[in-house]
Design a protein around this motif. Structure first.
Motif, PDB file in Angstrom:
ATOM      1  N   SER A 425      -8.347  -7.311   5.659  1.00 48.50           N
ATOM      2  CA  SER A 425      -9.736  -6.859   5.608  1.00 48.50           C
ATOM      3  C   SER A 425      -9.881  -5.459   6.186  1.00 48.50           C
ATOM      4  O   SER A 425     -10.963  -5.085   6.626  1.00 48.50           O
ATOM      5  CB  SER A 425     -10.638  -7.835   6.380  1.00 48.50           C
ATOM      6  OG  SER A 425     -10.231  -7.917   7.733  1.00 48.50           O
ATOM      7  N   HIS A 428     -12.569  -3.124   4.473  1.00 49.96           N
ATOM      8  CA  HIS A 428     -13.975  -3.487   4.503  1.00 49.96           C
ATOM      9  C   HIS A 428     -14.513  -3.741   5.909  1.00 49.96           C
ATOM     10  O   HIS A 428     -15.730  -3.660   6.102  1.00 49.96           O
ATOM     11  CB  HIS A 428     -14.207  -4.743   3.654  1.00 49.96           C
ATOM     12  CG  HIS A 428     -13.776  -4.598   2.222  1.00 49.96           C
ATOM     13  ND1 HIS A 428     -14.531  -3.927   1.296  1.00 49.96           N
ATOM     14  CD2 HIS A 428     -12.648  -5.006   1.585  1.00 49.96           C
ATOM     15  CE1 HIS A 428     -13.901  -3.948   0.124  1.00 49.96           C
ATOM     16  NE2 HIS A 428     -12.763  -4.589   0.272  1.00 49.96           N
ATOM     17  N   ASP A 429     -13.650  -4.052   6.873  1.00 51.02           N
ATOM     18  CA  ASP A 429     -14.138  -4.487   8.175  1.00 51.02           C
ATOM     19  C   ASP A 429     -13.784  -3.557   9.328  1.00 51.02           C
ATOM     20  O   ASP A 429     -14.504  -3.525  10.322  1.00 51.02           O
ATOM     21  CB  ASP A 429     -13.594  -5.889   8.503  1.00 51.02           C
ATOM     22  CG  ASP A 429     -14.064  -6.934   7.512  1.00 51.02           C
ATOM     23  OD1 ASP A 429     -15.094  -6.691   6.858  1.00 51.02           O
ATOM     24  OD2 ASP A 429     -13.403  -7.975   7.387  1.00 51.02           O
ATOM     25  N   GLN A 633     -11.231 -10.015  -2.583  1.00 50.51           N
ATOM     26  CA  GLN A 633     -11.604 -10.461  -1.251  1.00 50.51           C
ATOM     27  C   GLN A 633     -11.718 -11.984  -1.189  1.00 50.51           C
ATOM     28  O   GLN A 633     -11.818 -12.674  -2.207  1.00 50.51           O
ATOM     29  CB  GLN A 633     -12.928  -9.815  -0.851  1.00 50.51           C
ATOM     30  CG  GLN A 633     -12.899  -8.298  -0.867  1.00 50.51           C
ATOM     31  CD  GLN A 633     -14.239  -7.706  -0.480  1.00 50.51           C
ATOM     32  OE1 GLN A 633     -14.817  -8.019   0.551  1.00 50.51           O
ATOM     33  NE2 GLN A 633     -14.745  -6.830  -1.328  1.00 50.51           N
ATOM     34  N   ARG A 634     -11.708 -12.476   0.052  1.00 49.14           N
ATOM     35  CA  ARG A 634     -11.776 -13.925   0.251  1.00 49.14           C
ATOM     36  C   ARG A 634     -13.070 -14.513  -0.303  1.00 49.14           C
ATOM     37  O   ARG A 634     -13.092 -15.665  -0.747  1.00 49.14           O
ATOM     38  CB  ARG A 634     -11.684 -14.245   1.746  1.00 49.14           C
ATOM     39  CG  ARG A 634     -10.313 -13.977   2.354  1.00 49.14           C
ATOM     40  CD  ARG A 634     -10.263 -14.524   3.777  1.00 49.14           C
ATOM     41  NE  ARG A 634      -8.955 -14.349   4.368  1.00 49.14           N
ATOM     42  CZ  ARG A 634      -8.599 -13.314   5.109  1.00 49.14           C
ATOM     43  NH1 ARG A 634      -9.470 -12.348   5.341  1.00 49.14           N
ATOM     44  NH2 ARG A 634      -7.395 -13.232   5.632  1.00 49.14           N
ATOM     45  N   SER A 635     -14.147 -13.738  -0.276  1.00 43.06           N
ATOM     46  CA  SER A 635     -15.424 -14.262  -0.748  1.00 43.06           C
ATOM     47  C   SER A 635     -15.442 -14.529  -2.249  1.00 43.06           C
ATOM     48  O   SER A 635     -16.296 -15.283  -2.736  1.00 43.06           O
ATOM     49  CB  SER A 635     -16.541 -13.264  -0.399  1.00 43.06           C
ATOM     50  OG  SER A 635     -16.293 -12.000  -0.984  1.00 43.06           O
ATOM     51  N   SER A 636     -14.518 -13.927  -2.999  1.00 41.17           N
ATOM     52  CA  SER A 636     -14.492 -14.143  -4.446  1.00 41.17           C
ATOM     53  C   SER A 636     -13.646 -15.357  -4.845  1.00 41.17           C
ATOM     54  O   SER A 636     -13.786 -15.861  -5.962  1.00 41.17           O
ATOM     55  CB  SER A 636     -13.959 -12.891  -5.151  1.00 41.17           C
ATOM     56  OG  SER A 636     -12.637 -12.609  -4.737  1.00 41.17           O
ATOM     57  N   PRO A 638     -13.803 -18.565  -3.774  1.00 39.36           N
ATOM     58  CA  PRO A 638     -14.612 -19.747  -4.118  1.00 39.36           C
ATOM     59  C   PRO A 638     -15.249 -19.678  -5.501  1.00 39.36           C
ATOM     60  O   PRO A 638     -15.441 -20.714  -6.140  1.00 39.36           O
ATOM     61  CB  PRO A 638     -15.683 -19.754  -3.010  1.00 39.36           C
ATOM     62  CG  PRO A 638     -15.052 -19.056  -1.858  1.00 39.36           C
ATOM     63  CD  PRO A 638     -14.193 -18.009  -2.465  1.00 39.36           C
ATOM     64  N   MET A 725     -15.799  -7.367  -7.615  1.00 43.58           N
ATOM     65  CA  MET A 725     -16.941  -8.158  -7.164  1.00 43.58           C
ATOM     66  C   MET A 725     -17.988  -8.286  -8.266  1.00 43.58           C
ATOM     67  O   MET A 725     -18.578  -9.360  -8.455  1.00 43.58           O
ATOM     68  CB  MET A 725     -17.551  -7.506  -5.917  1.00 43.58           C
ATOM     69  CG  MET A 725     -16.697  -7.632  -4.660  1.00 43.58           C
ATOM     70  SD  MET A 725     -16.409  -9.353  -4.169  1.00 43.58           S
ATOM     71  CE  MET A 725     -18.068  -9.869  -3.778  1.00 43.58           C
ATOM     72  N   GLN A 732     -19.731 -15.826 -12.415  1.00 48.04           N
ATOM     73  CA  GLN A 732     -20.496 -16.892 -11.781  1.00 48.04           C
ATOM     74  C   GLN A 732     -21.868 -17.050 -12.428  1.00 48.04           C
ATOM     75  O   GLN A 732     -22.343 -18.174 -12.632  1.00 48.04           O
ATOM     76  CB  GLN A 732     -20.649 -16.598 -10.287  1.00 48.04           C
ATOM     77  CG  GLN A 732     -21.361 -17.698  -9.501  1.00 48.04           C
ATOM     78  CD  GLN A 732     -21.602 -17.308  -8.068  1.00 48.04           C
ATOM     79  OE1 GLN A 732     -21.815 -16.135  -7.773  1.00 48.04           O
ATOM     80  NE2 GLN A 732     -21.579 -18.269  -7.166  1.00 48.04           N
TER      81      GLN A 732
END
Length: 869
Positions: A425, A428-429, A633-636, A638, A725, A732
């Motif tokens: 990360s 981004h972090d 990224q991890r958020s994608s 799911p 993203m 989705q």
């Protein structure tokens, strides 16, 4: 009496507050203290003057004088009040009160010139050695001769008379014997020089008795004005740069002279404010650079004033002494400095809050000067702007070239938010843009368009450092493009034709590209070639999005077979992981297939094994390298998992329905069951095929093609991540998995889940004789008549003995609803209820969201549904 009682009570409180002991313990001391207090507080026949009222009255007079434009009178009063306040005196308030009562319209009757009469005469100067030597110098011829100690002796009368001796020649600088005569080294003094010097000191002259003014020459006024502009004390101007009204030019009108001098004094006051501001230095480098630029321009201004003074002090040619000409010259010379003084006055209160406010104001003022065709202002302020900008470019250059930030540098808009963040990360972090109120970027406004590119360049350098490629792959930095007035605006005297903002942005973009391209190109090449970004996205498409339908079908069928066996270990993660790696290895190489991991959220029960909803517990993971995790990224993940689950549920429905062959349905004895079963099988298979075709052909394939085309042109990780993203968000949304489409998705799952009870019910069906089924139902008709099917007989017999036979005979002629018939009818009814809800919802959100794929899906569902009726 009431007054005395009140005074006594207050006296007691006063004594109690001062004496910290109990009165009862020492009554004598308390009584003595009380007597002393009473003597000091005894009433007087005449009250003293209140000094606070007197002070308030004088403050009101000062304000009144200034409102009536009598600042001279107010300043004189204020100065004398301050002098009185420095002298302690008991009766000063009473004297001032008396003066106030004796005053009579001070604004009209007071003359400030009358105060000069109260000034004591100037004491005579003390006698100095210079004055003594001026009248009796050391150069007297007699002082160097020997003293004749016998000149007055009586013996001289007895000596014979001496004959006259010829006088020696006048001494020269050096005699023949080498001695030097001091008088040859002295310069003759011009006796009139002192008179001329005293005459030039006009401030010592006495005022004319007829009009109370001191006449000065125009040359003296010009010199005093130049001294005032240079910040020196003068007699013609007060300390606050106000014009002294006691002087006048005899050959000009007083009002005209005062007007010119007042405008010059305003200029001097503004320049003095710049000097005063420079006396309070700042500790911030940005502000220090601005202070140095202002100090440099102030020095150049003083040099220009010195050249004007030289013109009148040592003129090369005959020069006309004109105060009006000086006014015009000073106004032209001071225009840029006055604009700079205005800028300083505007930004001074804001520098502590916004340390680069001067850059924004200078940028705006340069643009304004260009639009108003002020050549001198434009060049003056633009040079200051670029000098100050160089200091702001230093941390920016350090960040873009080395990926380093200054320690506690609050002026730069990039800061390290989490130094201990994981490498996955990092982009981004770890680093964040500094923002202030209203989420506004803490940087000069003219740099905001390029702030993101500056931010990404530094992060690219840090990224390469984490990869160990900063020194090995980055080439040597070429010569940096210049960013100054000549490089941006050119060296022409005239104003540039293009707006200053556009010229600056073009030059600044060139400056940024010289550093941005190096790091971003190297990092982009590494991400695409060494980390195989496109190949990873293809792998995700094969695993999650069913890019190869046959491989995905094989993996899904393997899971479904384990589910249908009925064992509780069908979702064992180790077995499913080996199964997935073996099947997907047909499309992926060994290094990619080894990254696949299958997990299960919880153990499944036998009662849920037939439902499609149990498939949401199966999760497919892929171990990504950390550089790729900054893009995917991890958020994608799911979202990929939701689409993977939705596809599995469609395949599960098709799998359950394909196990029911048309031959098995044809063998059913009951024609109504056979017809209803055909209908349900066809509608559910059609639904699963439509959804799978919609997901793979209408949603996934176009979205992936668009994403891949745009991704190949991305310049940095920030753009790659944003593209990805947007890609998963579009997937989705169009796959009916977003929050706003949740009711429609639930209805879809309910439709797909109808295949599970249909499959279970069909498995229990066999070749059942309708007569035997009717006979079994007749035996229970009395107890279940109302609960299963209400019956109304056409004829009612009066014979009670034949009532039961007649009732059974009547029911034998009606259709009998079996348990299988009820279940299948309920499934068909539920399908007919949910499908219109789904199509209506798709059309509604399609019209609101302007998404054509939802309208297409609704059309296909309605068309196929109509054919399936």
């Amino acid at each position: 009496m009431a007054q005395h009682a009140r005074v006594a009570a207050l006296t007691d409180e006063l004594v109690h507050s001062i004496l910290n002991f109990d009165p009862a313990a020492n009554k004598r001391a308390y009584r003595h203290a009380k007597d002393i207090a009473k003597q000091g507080l005894r009433a007087h026949e005449y009250a003293r003057t209140n000094p606070f009222d007197v002070r308030t009255t004088f403050a009101g007079l000062d304000e009144k004088f200034r409102v009536l434009n009598r600042d001279d009178l107010a300043d004189a009063l204020d100065g004398r009040l301050k002098e009185l306040s420095a002298r302690p005196g008991k009766w000063i308030p009473d004297c001032l009160s008396l003066l106030l009562q004796l005053s009579d319209r001070p604004t009209e009757n007071s003359r400030i010139e009358a105060l000069e009469l109260l000034r004591p005469p100037t004491p005579l100067p003390e006698l100095t050695w210079n004055e003594i030597l001026q009248h009796d110098p050391y150069s007297d011829d007699e002082i160097w001769k020997d003293i004749d100690y016998g000149a007055d002796s009586s013996e001289d009368d007895l000596l014979p008379a001496k004959r006259d001796v010829a006088k020696p020649p006048p001494p020269t600088a050096v005699d023949h014997d080498g001695t030097c005569h001091p008088q040859t080294c002295l310069v003759a003094v011009d006796a009139t020089a002192v008179d001329r010097l005293e005459d030039a000191q006009f401030w010592k002259h006495e005022a004319e008795p007829d009009h109370g003014k001191i006449d000065i020459t125009e040359l003296q006024a010009i010199r005093e004005t130049l001294f005032m502009l240079a910040g020196l004390p003068t007699s013609l101007f007060h300390a606050d740069r106000r014009v002294g009204l006691e002087y006048e030019l005899r050959h000009t009108l007083t009002r005209t002279t005062i007007h010119l001098l007042a405008e010059l004094s305003d200029t001097g006051r503004a320049i003095h404010q710049l000097r005063h501001w420079l006396k309070r230095p700042s500790s911030l480098p940005l502000v220090q650079t601005f202070e140095a630029a202002v100090s440099k321009r102030l020095l150049e201004y003083h040099q220009a004033l010195a050249r004007l003074q030289q013109k009148y002090l040592v003129p090369e040619n005959s020069t006309t002494v004109s105060l009006l000409e000086l006014h015009n010259n000073v106004r032209a010379l001071s225009r840029p400095m006055l604009r700079l003084a205005q800028i300083v006055a505007e930004i001074e209160p804001q520098l502590l809050i916004n340390p680069f406010i001067h850059l924004e104001i200078l940028f705006d003022q340069v643009s304004l000067a260009q639009m108003t065709l002020e050549h001198d202002i434009f060049r003056f302020l633009s040079h200051i702007f670029f000098e100050c900008l160089q200091t702001y470019l230093k941390p920016m250059r350090k960040w873009m070239e080395n990926g380093e930030l200054g320690l506690n540098d609050e002026t730069f808009f990039v800061f390290e938010d989490d130094s201990g963040s994981e490498a996955s990360s990092l982009w981004h972090d770890r680093f964040v843009l500094r923002r202030g109120q209203e989420h506004k970027l803490r940087s000069p406004a003219f740099l905001e368009p390029a702030a993101q590119k500056i931010f990404n360049t530094g992060k690219s350098v840090v990224f390469l450092k984490e990869l160990g490629l900063h020194t090995s792959r980055l080439p040597a930095i070429a010569e940096e493009p210049r960013l100054d007035h000549e490089a941006v605006c050119g060296s022409f005297v005239d104003l540039p034709l293009s707006p200053f903002s556009e010229l600056f942005q073009a030059a600044f973009q060139t400056w940024i590209e010289s550093k941005y391209s190096l790091a971003s190109n190297v990092l982009r090449e590494y991400i695409f070639n060494d980390c195989a970004l496109i190949q990873t996205l293809d792998s995700f498409r094969f695993m999650y999005l069913s890019a190869n339908g046959s491989v995905f079908q094989e993996f899904a069928d393997a899971i479904f077979e384990r589910m249908d066996v009925g064992q509780r270990t069908w979702n064992d993660r180790f077995l499913l992981t080996e199964l997935a790696r073996g099947i997907f290895s047909a499309e992926l190489d060994s290094s990619q297939s080894e990254r696949i991991i299958v997990r299960s959220l919880r153990k499944s029960s036998k009662s849920l094994s037939a439902s499609v909803k149990v498939l949401s517990h199966v999760l497919l993971d892929y171990a990504l390298p950390w550089p790729i995790m900054n893009i995917i990224q991890r958020s994608s993940i799911p979202i990929y998992q939701q689409i993977f689950t939705f596809l599995l549920q469609c395949y599960r429905t098709k799998y359950l329905l394909q196990r029911i062959s048309p031959q098995s349905i044809r063998e059913l004895k009951d024609s109504r069951l056979r017809q209803l079963s055909y209908k349900l099988r066809q509608r559910l298979i059609w639904l699963a095929d439509v959804l799978r075709s919609y997901l793979t052909g209408t949603v996934i394939d176009p979205c992936f093609a668009d994403m891949r085309a745009v991704m190949s042109k991305a310049e940095d990780i920030d753009e790659m991540s944003a593209i990805h993203m947007n890609y998963v968000a579009r997937l989705q949304d169009q796959a009916l998995l977003s929050e706003k489409l949740k009711p429609i998705h639930k209805a879809m799952l309910s439709l797909l889940d109808l295949a599970a009870p249909y499959s279970q019910q069909h498995a229990s069906l066999g070749s059942i004789d309708p007569r035997s089924m009717r006979q079994r139902n007749t035996e229970k008709i009395k107890s279940r008549r109302k609960s299963i099917l209400p019956i109304k007989l056409e004829e009612e017999d009066t014979d009670s003995s034949n009532a039961c036979d007649d009732e059974v005979s009547a029911e034998s002629d009606l259709p009998i609803a079996s348990e299988q018939d009820v279940v299948l009818g309920g499934i068909d009814k539920e399908f007919g209820r949910l499908l219109p809800f789904v199509t209506a919802g798709l059309r509604s959100v399609g019209r609101v969201g302007a998404e054509p794929v939802w309208e297409m899906l609704a059309d296909r569902l309605e068309w196929e549904g109509g054919c399936g009726q």
